[in-house]
Scaffold this motif. Structure first.
Motif, short mmCIF file in Angstrom:
data_model
loop_
_atom_site.label_atom_id
_atom_site.label_comp_id
_atom_site.label_asym_id
_atom_site.label_seq_id
_atom_site.Cartn_x
_atom_site.Cartn_y
_atom_site.Cartn_z
N ARG A 202 0.86 -1.23 0.15
CA ARG A 202 0.00 -0.19 -0.01
C ARG A 202 0.86 1.00 -0.02
O ARG A 202 0.64 2.33 -0.44
CB ARG A 202 -0.92 -0.06 1.37
CG ARG A 202 -2.01 -0.96 1.27
CD ARG A 202 -2.73 -1.43 -0.04
NE ARG A 202 -3.43 0.07 -0.43
CZ ARG A 202 -4.03 0.03 -1.66
NH1 ARG A 202 -3.96 -0.65 -2.61
NH2 ARG A 202 -4.63 1.15 -2.03
N GLU A 206 0.78 4.45 -2.57
CA GLU A 206 1.00 6.03 -2.37
C GLU A 206 2.17 6.76 -3.05
O GLU A 206 1.99 7.80 -3.49
CB GLU A 206 1.26 6.13 -0.74
CG GLU A 206 0.18 5.75 -0.01
CD GLU A 206 0.28 6.27 1.46
OE1 GLU A 206 1.22 7.20 1.59
OE2 GLU A 206 -0.52 5.89 2.25
N GLU A 311 -9.25 -2.53 -4.57
CA GLU A 311 -7.79 -2.45 -4.79
C GLU A 311 -7.19 -1.65 -5.97
O GLU A 311 -7.99 -1.70 -7.00
CB GLU A 311 -7.09 -3.83 -4.70
CG GLU A 311 -5.51 -3.67 -4.50
CD GLU A 311 -4.79 -4.89 -4.20
OE1 GLU A 311 -3.57 -4.88 -3.74
OE2 GLU A 311 -5.33 -6.22 -4.64
#
Length: 311
Positions: A202, A206, A311
Motif C-alpha cells: 500500500r 502511495e 484495490e
C-alpha cells in the motif's frame, strides 16, 4: 577527475569504488585522515586525494554531492559560486522541508548553469565500499549529459542505468524512506511479516500516486529508484530509516546522531499531499508519529478502519 563533497559513509564508499579507476578529490567537514566515518576498516585507494578546501574539489568538472537532503540547500547557498558550470550529481534521497523541492530542484535553484543529476537506488554504503555488485539509477533531464555521466561513474561493480525522468527517480528514492519507517514501526511493534508486506504494498501505491501526479513515469517507480529501493530499505536492518521505525514501534531510544532522511521527508511530502489533494494515509501517519501528534495505537486503528474499497 571527480570531486566528492561529503565524507560520510556514502561519500566515502563512492570515493573507494570510483577511486579504483580514476582520480577523485574528497572533501568533508572534519575529514583529515584516510579513514571513513561509519565504514570501519575501509581504505581509500591511492587515486583519492583528501581536499583541504572546496576550491580543490571545484577543479573537477563532475562533483558528487554526498550530503543529507536537508543540508544540501544550505551548502549550495554558501558555496554556489564555485559550482555554477559543473555537473552536480546529488547522492541523497529526500524532499527539502523548506522549499518542497527534490535534490535536482535544489541544485537548479542555487546553480542554474550547472547540469543537475541524481544518483539513487537500492544501495548500502558498506556494500559499495566492499566492492559488492550494486545497480543504481542515474537521472538527468539532459540525456546527453546523463549518458556521459553514466559512463564516467560506472565501474566494474557499480552498474548505472540512465533515465531522463528526474521526478520519478527523486520521489521514488525519497518516498521509500517514509515507507521504510512505517515498515520498521510494524516490525518493532510486533505486528508481523504479513502486516509489513501489506504496508509495503500500500505504501508503494502511495509512492506512485504522488509521483505520477507530479509528472513521473510509472516505469521509473517500478525500477531501481522506486520498487527496488523500497524492497531493500523495508527489509534490512542496515537501513537507517527502517531501524528508526523499528525503535519507534518498540518504544525504544534511537541514536540521535544518525541521519534519518525519512523523518523530514514525511513532513515535506505530507504537506505536498495536502496541497495537491493526494490521498497518502501511510505517509500522513508517519509524519504524525514522528512528530508525536498521534499514538501508535491510534495510527494503527486509523489505517485499519479506513473505508473498504477496491484495490
Amino acid at each position: 577527475m571527480i570531486g566528492i563533497i561529503g565524507a560520510g559513509a556514502f561519500g566515502g564508499a563512492l570515493a573507494i569504488t570510483l577511486g579504483a579507476k580514476q582520480p577523485v578529490t574528497l572533501w568533508g567537514r572534519g575529514q583529515s585522515g584516510r579513514d571513513i566515518a561509519r565504514l570501519p576498516g575501509a581504505e581509500l585507494p591511492a587515486l583519492v586525494t583528501i581536499a583541504d578546501d572546496l576550491e580543490q574539489v571545484a577543479q573537477a568538472k563532475t562533483v558528487l554531492l554526498a550530503l543529507p537532503a536537508q543540508a544540501m540547500g544550505r551548502f549550495l547557498a554558501d558555496h554556489a559560486t564555485l559550482f555554477q558550470n559543473h555537473n552536480l550529481v546529488a547522492c541523497c534521497k529526500g524532499v527539502d522541508l523548506t522549499t518542497g523541492l527534490g535534490p535536482t530542484g535544489v541544485i537548479a535553484a542555487h546553480c542554474p548553469n550547472a547540469v543537475a543529476a541524481i544518483l539513487t537506488g537500492p544501495s548500502f554504503a558498506s556494500d559499495i565500499a566492499k566492492g559488492l555488485p550494486t545497480a543504481l539509477t542515474l537521472a538527468c533531464a539532459n540525456d546527453a549529459a546523463g549518458e556521459a555521466l553514466q559512463h564516467q561513474l560506472s565501474t566494474d561493480v557499480l552498474r548505472l542505468y540512465r533515465t531522463t525522468d528526474v521526478t520519478g527517480a527523486e520521489f521514488g528514492g525519497a518516498l521509500k524512506n517514509v515507507i521504510a519507517i512505517a515498515a520498521g514501526v510494524v516490525i518493532g511493534a510486533g505486528l508481523g511479516e504479513s502486516a509489513r508486506a501489506a504496508l509495503m504494498t500500500r505504501g508503494f501505491v502511495e509512492m506512485k500516486r504522488l509521483a505520477l501526479h507530479l509528472g513521473a513515469r510509472s516505469e521509473t517507480l517500478s525500477g531501481l529508484s522506486g520498487f527496488g529501493d523500497l524492497v531493500l530499505t523495508c527489509t534490512s536492518q542496515q537501513s537507517r530509516n527502517f531501524r528508526f521505525g523499528t525503535a519507534l514501534g518498540a518504544g525504544a531510544a534511537f541514536d540521535a546522531s544518525v541521519t534519518v532522511e525519512g523523518v523530514a521527508t514525511a513532513q515535506a511530502v505530507a504537506k505536498l499531499a495536502r496541497t495537491h489533494s493526494i490521498d497518502m494515509p501511510v505517509t500522513q501517519m508517519v509524519a504524525a508519529l514522528t512528530q508525536n501528534k498521534i499514538t501508535l495505537e491510534d495510527a494503527i486503528h486509523a489505517l485499519m478502519s479506513r473505508p473498504l474499497k477496491q484495490e
